[in-house]
Design a protein around this motif. Structure first.
Motif, short mmCIF file in Angstrom:
data_model
loop_
_atom_site.label_atom_id
_atom_site.label_comp_id
_atom_site.label_asym_id
_atom_site.label_seq_id
_atom_site.Cartn_x
_atom_site.Cartn_y
_atom_site.Cartn_z
N VAL A 100 -4.09 21.37 24.20
CA VAL A 100 -5.38 20.74 24.50
C VAL A 100 -6.40 21.78 24.91
N MET A 136 -9.48 12.94 24.08
CA MET A 136 -8.31 13.76 23.78
C MET A 136 -7.57 14.11 25.07
N ARG A 157 -0.41 19.35 26.30
CA ARG A 157 -0.25 19.39 24.85
C ARG A 157 -0.17 17.96 24.32
N LEU A 158 -0.65 17.78 23.12
CA LEU A 158 -0.52 16.50 22.44
C LEU A 158 0.73 16.54 21.57
N MET A 163 -1.62 13.74 18.11
CA MET A 163 -2.68 14.56 17.52
C MET A 163 -3.12 13.99 16.18
N ARG A 167 -6.87 12.72 15.52
CA ARG A 167 -7.61 13.26 14.37
C ARG A 167 -8.08 12.13 13.46
N LEU A 199 -9.45 20.10 14.75
CA LEU A 199 -8.24 19.32 15.00
C LEU A 199 -7.23 19.51 13.87
N LEU A 203 -3.59 21.32 14.24
CA LEU A 203 -2.39 20.55 13.89
C LEU A 203 -1.58 21.29 12.84
#
Length: 308
Positions: A100, A136, A157-158, A163, A167, A199, A203
């Motif tokens: 993040v 987010m 963290r996602l 994520m 997105r 994003l 990812l």
């Protein structure tokens, strides 16, 4: 002609088939497609091969038309879902998703810093970007204040699934339709396109790291799915542009809109010439008694070559 002639002609015909598949997706007059696709592994021909293998191109389709554009959009969605399935495996294996803090830092430097140089003019855009960042952080569990928040942000963290969902939410709120030549881009919409790009890139990088650690077929599957998505993403945008252009201007020769399964079309002076069976294959004759379709002989030949 015999199998020996087909064997000798196979590489050339296969190349024609792959190149024509790309033209079919975007309209024969669109030259930018080659430049963009050549930046991807395998270039434009690899993208054409994928469309042929996936069965997106069929005889009689309108080149750069709505039918092909719809098929490409569906293929892009399917490729994205495939990536999602693979990344679910990374989540299940406990691999870390995107940071993040890294996402926030990139959005600040790549999007907000420029907007904040003229804050009054870009007030709406700034508010929209900051709202997305807040969403987010909430998704990632960053809910503290000041010092506590700073500690949480450092380690937050996602998951890959979260994520992808975030997105997708950002992307669904963006207007991706091409604007007219004189229409200015809305500042907030342009900013959110850039946020979406950050994003997607983060990812992709996190997925690549997880794939490398998992190795084996996981890595191969991820790389293949990622390439398919990137190819279809470019093709989808270009196909959409073509459809939009056709909606406002149909003052083009009808032959420019016709494609075949892997159409053997010879280009002379920027025009698509569809000839008879042998004329089309050799790029010789114009017309050849066939209007708007690829010669049956050539279609059959290319179909036979498609999976060899």
């Amino acid at each position: 002609l015999g199998s020996q002639l087909f064997g000798k002609a196979a590489p050339a015909l296969r190349g024609i088939a792959e190149e024509q598949a790309v033209r079919s997706a975007t309209g024969v007059s669109n030259r930018g497609v080659v430049k963009e696709l050549e930046q991807l592994p395998g270039g434009a021909r690899a993208a054409g091969r994928r469309m042929l293998d996936d069965g997106l191109i069929a005889p009689g389709m309108e080149a750069g038309g709505e039918e092909i554009a719809g098929k490409i959009a569906g293929a892009k969605t399917a490729a994205g879902e495939k990536i999602g399935q693979i990344l679910d495996t990374a989540d299940e294996a406990g691999f870390e998703g995107p940071s993040v803090k890294t996402v926030r830092s990139r959005v600040q430097s790549e999007v907000l810093d420029k907007l904040e140089k003229t804050p009054k003019m870009n007030r709406a855009a700034i508010a929209r970007v900051k709202s997305a960042l807040a969403d987010m952080e909430t998704t990632a569990g960053v809910v503290g204040e000041d010092a506590e928040r700073a500690v949480q942000l450092e380690h937050a963290r996602l998951s890959f699934r979260d994520m992808q969902g975030f997105r997708g939410n950002v992307g669904s709120a963006v207007n991706w339709k091409p604007l007219g030549l004189s229409a200015p881009e809305n500042a907030a919409n342009e900013a959110m396109k850039k946020v979406y790009g950050v994003l997607e890139n983060e990812l992709e990088q996190s997925g690549e790291r997880a794939a490398n650690k998992l190795g084996g077929t996981f890595l191969k599957d991820y790389q293949e799915a990622k390439l398919a998505y990137r190819q279809y993403k470019v093709l989808d945008r270009l196909a959409s542009d073509s459809v939009a252009a056709k909606a406002t201007n149909r003052l083009v020769s009808p032959s420019d809109y016709i494609t075949g399964a892997a159409g053997a079309v010879a280009h002379h002076g920027g025009r698509a010439l569809v000839g008879g069976a042998m004329g089309a294959a050799a790029g010789e004759g114009e017309g050849g008694g066939i209007e708007g379709t690829v010669g049956g002989f050539v279609t059959a030949a290319l179909a036979a070559l498609a999976h060899h």
